[in-house]
Design a protein around this motif. Structure first.
Motif, mmCIF file in Angstrom:
data_model
loop_
_atom_site.group_PDB
_atom_site.id
_atom_site.type_symbol
_atom_site.label_atom_id
_atom_site.label_comp_id
_atom_site.label_asym_id
_atom_site.label_seq_id
_atom_site.Cartn_x
_atom_site.Cartn_y
_atom_site.Cartn_z
ATOM 1 N N TYR A 105 -0.333 10.992 3.893
ATOM 2 C CA TYR A 105 -0.677 9.568 3.966
ATOM 3 C C TYR A 105 0.049 8.897 5.125
ATOM 4 C CZ TYR A 105 -0.178 4.593 2.930
ATOM 5 O OH TYR A 105 -0.137 3.221 3.031
ATOM 6 N N GLY A 106 1.352 9.139 5.254
ATOM 7 C CA GLY A 106 2.130 8.507 6.308
ATOM 8 C C GLY A 106 1.614 8.835 7.690
ATOM 9 N N ASP A 107 1.271 10.107 7.932
ATOM 10 C CA ASP A 107 0.733 10.496 9.231
ATOM 11 C C ASP A 107 -0.579 9.772 9.518
ATOM 12 O OD1 ASP A 107 2.815 12.207 9.763
ATOM 13 O OD2 ASP A 107 1.774 14.002 9.068
ATOM 14 N N ALA A 108 -1.367 9.519 8.462
ATOM 15 C CA ALA A 108 -2.678 8.896 8.646
ATOM 16 C C ALA A 108 -2.589 7.413 8.966
ATOM 17 C CB ALA A 108 -3.533 9.108 7.395
ATOM 18 N N VAL A 109 -1.558 6.734 8.485
ATOM 19 C CA VAL A 109 -1.530 5.274 8.628
ATOM 20 C C VAL A 109 -0.553 4.764 9.677
ATOM 21 C CG1 VAL A 109 -2.266 4.948 6.243
ATOM 22 C CG2 VAL A 109 0.176 4.900 6.786
ATOM 23 N N LEU A 110 0.316 5.609 10.216
ATOM 24 C CA LEU A 110 1.274 5.134 11.215
ATOM 25 C C LEU A 110 0.549 4.416 12.352
ATOM 26 C CD1 LEU A 110 3.828 8.083 11.566
ATOM 27 C CD2 LEU A 110 4.369 5.727 10.901
ATOM 28 N N GLY A 111 0.957 3.158 12.608
ATOM 29 C CA GLY A 111 0.427 2.399 13.730
ATOM 30 C C GLY A 111 -0.938 1.790 13.536
ATOM 31 N N THR A 112 -1.524 1.901 12.340
ATOM 32 C CA THR A 112 -2.890 1.408 12.176
ATOM 33 C C THR A 112 -2.990 -0.115 12.135
ATOM 34 O OG1 THR A 112 -2.680 1.767 9.784
ATOM 35 C CG2 THR A 112 -3.808 3.466 11.052
ATOM 36 N N TYR A 113 -1.884 -0.838 11.919
ATOM 37 C CA TYR A 113 -1.919 -2.298 11.975
ATOM 38 C C TYR A 113 -2.012 -2.787 13.408
ATOM 39 C CZ TYR A 113 0.201 -2.414 7.239
ATOM 40 O OH TYR A 113 0.493 -2.257 5.913
ATOM 41 N N GLY A 114 -1.636 -1.942 14.360
ATOM 42 C CA GLY A 114 -1.431 -2.392 15.732
ATOM 43 C C GLY A 114 0.024 -2.762 15.937
ATOM 44 N N ARG A 132 2.775 -0.942 13.888
ATOM 45 C CA ARG A 132 2.984 -1.109 12.455
ATOM 46 C C ARG A 132 1.818 -0.522 11.665
ATOM 47 N NH1 ARG A 132 6.955 -5.022 11.537
ATOM 48 N NH2 ARG A 132 6.984 -4.136 9.431
ATOM 49 N N PRO A 133 2.060 0.096 10.531
ATOM 50 C CA PRO A 133 3.388 0.328 9.969
ATOM 51 C C PRO A 133 4.131 1.397 10.756
ATOM 52 C CG PRO A 133 1.752 1.452 8.641
ATOM 53 C CD PRO A 133 0.998 0.657 9.657
ATOM 54 N N ASN A 134 5.440 1.248 10.799
ATOM 55 C CA ASN A 134 6.258 2.249 11.463
ATOM 56 C C ASN A 134 6.972 3.090 10.414
ATOM 57 O OD1 ASN A 134 8.565 0.760 10.588
ATOM 58 N ND2 ASN A 134 8.446 -0.526 12.422
ATOM 59 N N ILE A 135 7.799 3.984 10.878
ATOM 60 C CA ILE A 135 8.447 4.900 9.946
ATOM 61 C C ILE A 135 9.359 4.164 8.971
ATOM 62 C CG2 ILE A 135 10.499 5.433 11.354
ATOM 63 C CD1 ILE A 135 8.321 7.996 9.473
ATOM 64 N N ARG A 136 9.967 3.055 9.429
ATOM 65 C CA ARG A 136 10.836 2.290 8.523
ATOM 66 C C ARG A 136 10.037 1.678 7.384
ATOM 67 N NH1 ARG A 136 15.989 1.025 10.075
ATOM 68 N NH2 ARG A 136 16.607 1.663 12.182
ATOM 69 N N ASN A 170 0.809 -1.214 0.000
ATOM 70 C CA ASN A 170 0.000 0.000 0.000
ATOM 71 C C ASN A 170 0.844 1.267 0.000
ATOM 72 O OD1 ASN A 170 -2.878 0.329 -0.088
ATOM 73 N ND2 ASN A 170 -3.007 -1.166 1.551
ATOM 74 N N HIS A 171 1.960 1.239 0.721
ATOM 75 C CA HIS A 171 2.792 2.433 0.828
ATOM 76 C C HIS A 171 3.385 2.793 -0.531
ATOM 77 C CE1 HIS A 171 2.099 1.218 4.849
ATOM 78 N NE2 HIS A 171 3.110 0.371 4.928
ATOM 79 N N TYR A 172 3.937 1.790 -1.189
ATOM 80 C CA TYR A 172 4.509 2.045 -2.512
ATOM 81 C C TYR A 172 3.426 2.521 -3.478
ATOM 82 C CZ TYR A 172 6.163 1.424 -7.213
ATOM 83 O OH TYR A 172 6.461 1.656 -8.531
#
Length: 357
Positions: free
Chosen positions: A335-344, A347-351, A83-85
């Motif tokens: 996008y990154g700010d919105a999804v950080l940590g949404t997996y629990g 994850r996803p983290n900054i890396r 999704n990130h790519y």
């Protein structure tokens, strides 16, 4: 011209001229850490709620015709085209067709309580193709039905992956080319459980099963036994005698002449060429030679800006978006700010987010 039983193979095709690409550029973690509080809370999460999923489905029901044809597509790549790519790829190019990573049918079936993590995507990612892998017809059917509500624009079956995890223990991926009857049945099952087009991605052969006649036999049987009209042809065979997936992208020679012979021998089918094509100039060279479409893999990842920034204008003739690299990064930050940590579990983290080049 080389003659085979029932088919002839053009052997004089001139390979594309290689083009030296600029050095790849990796996004900086600092670009994602800088906070823009109001914009960063826009609802861009790929883990869409039910309302978003309905929007995605409605978007798709309008018909694939609303999109430009798949003259250019980004190959499905395990651990890469996530999704990130795909999010940053779509910011750069509005018309390239994007493929998911391969998802095993069994994963989809056994993760029904967490499907958003595997299948959800933002509406902006259209046109998008789901690639699945598997060798069990029941699971393939169930996985297709489960994926329907997410609104993919096409479903593709992986018949080309040489990874030992896939072609070895799982006995699917490129090994399926040895059983075209099963692939035809699988494609019929997929088509019966979805309303969107279906396609197959394969190699030109594997190990000693690498003649043009055997490739034609595979294409003929699959297309005769199923509604499959689109094949993505990776123009190398696969070697399953212990070499790595990376070596399988390098050691077997490219045989573009196989691809162009398929265009002639199967005029009612559509073929996309894949393998060894590294920039937009080479894509256009293939299209001028008659290719129906071109799929680019590693170059679209490792040289993200240098490749995708030219797709809309040079291939589709669309006006330039005028976006700069900085503006792409700013949109990706939202996008990154919105999804950080949404997996629990963080994850996803900054890396995870900045591995995108």
């Amino acid at each position: 011209m080389v003659k085979f039983s029932g088919y002839s193979l053009i052997s004089s095709f001139t390979p594309f001229h290689s083009v030296i690409l600029k050095k790849q550029r990796r996004f900086s973690a600092l670009d994602l850490y800088s906070n823009n509080s109001t914009k960063s809370r826009r609802t861009l999460s790929v883990f869409a709620n039910k309302h978003q999923l309905r929007n995605i489905k409605t978007h798709t029901e309008m018909g694939v015709e609303q999109y430009r044809p798949p003259l250019f597509s980004v190959a499905p790549m395990m651990d890469w085209t996530d999704n990130h790519y795909r999010t940053v790829a779509r910011i750069i190019s509005k018309h390239a067709w994007l493929y998911t990573e391969m998802l095993a049918a069994e994963t989809i079936v056994h993760q029904q309580g967490d499907l958003d993590r595997f299948l959800a995507f933002s509406p902006e990612q259209h046109p998008i193709v789901l690639q699945i892998g598997g060798n069990n017809l029941d699971n393939i059917a169930k996985a297709t039905r489960l994926a329907n509500s997410y609104g993919y624009d096409e479903i593709n079956l992986n018949c080309g992956c040489p990874s030992p995890r896939v072609a070895g223990h799982g006995c699917f991926g490129v090994r399926l080319m040895l059983d075209p009857k099963f692939v035809g049945e699988a494609m019929s099952v997929i088509a019966a459980n979805t309303d969107v087009p279906v396609s197959v991605k394969c190699r030109i052969g594997l190990d000693d099963h690498d003649s043009y006649n055997e490739l034609c036999d595979f294409i003929y049987k699959v297309s005769s036994l199923s509604p499959t009209k689109h094949f993505i042809i990776h123009s190398r065979k696969a070697l399953l005698n212990g070499i790595s997936p990376a070596d399988n992208r390098r050691i077997p020679p490219l045989k573009y002449e196989y691809y162009y012979a398929l265009l002639r021998d199967f005029p009612d089918l559509r073929f996309t060429i894949n393998g060894g094509i590294n920039c937009v100039d080479e894509v256009n060279a293939a299209l001028r030679e008659g290719a129906h479409g071109v799929m680019v893999g590693r170059a679209a990842y490792n040289n993200l800006w240098n490749t995708l920034a030219h797709v809309d204008t040079a291939i589709y003739g669309a006006p330039s978006s005028g976006l700069t690299r900085r503006q792409v990064l700013e949109q990706y930050q939202v996008y990154g700010d919105a999804v950080l940590g949404t997996y629990g579990n963080g994850r996803p983290n900054i890396r995870d987010l900045i591995k995108v080049h």
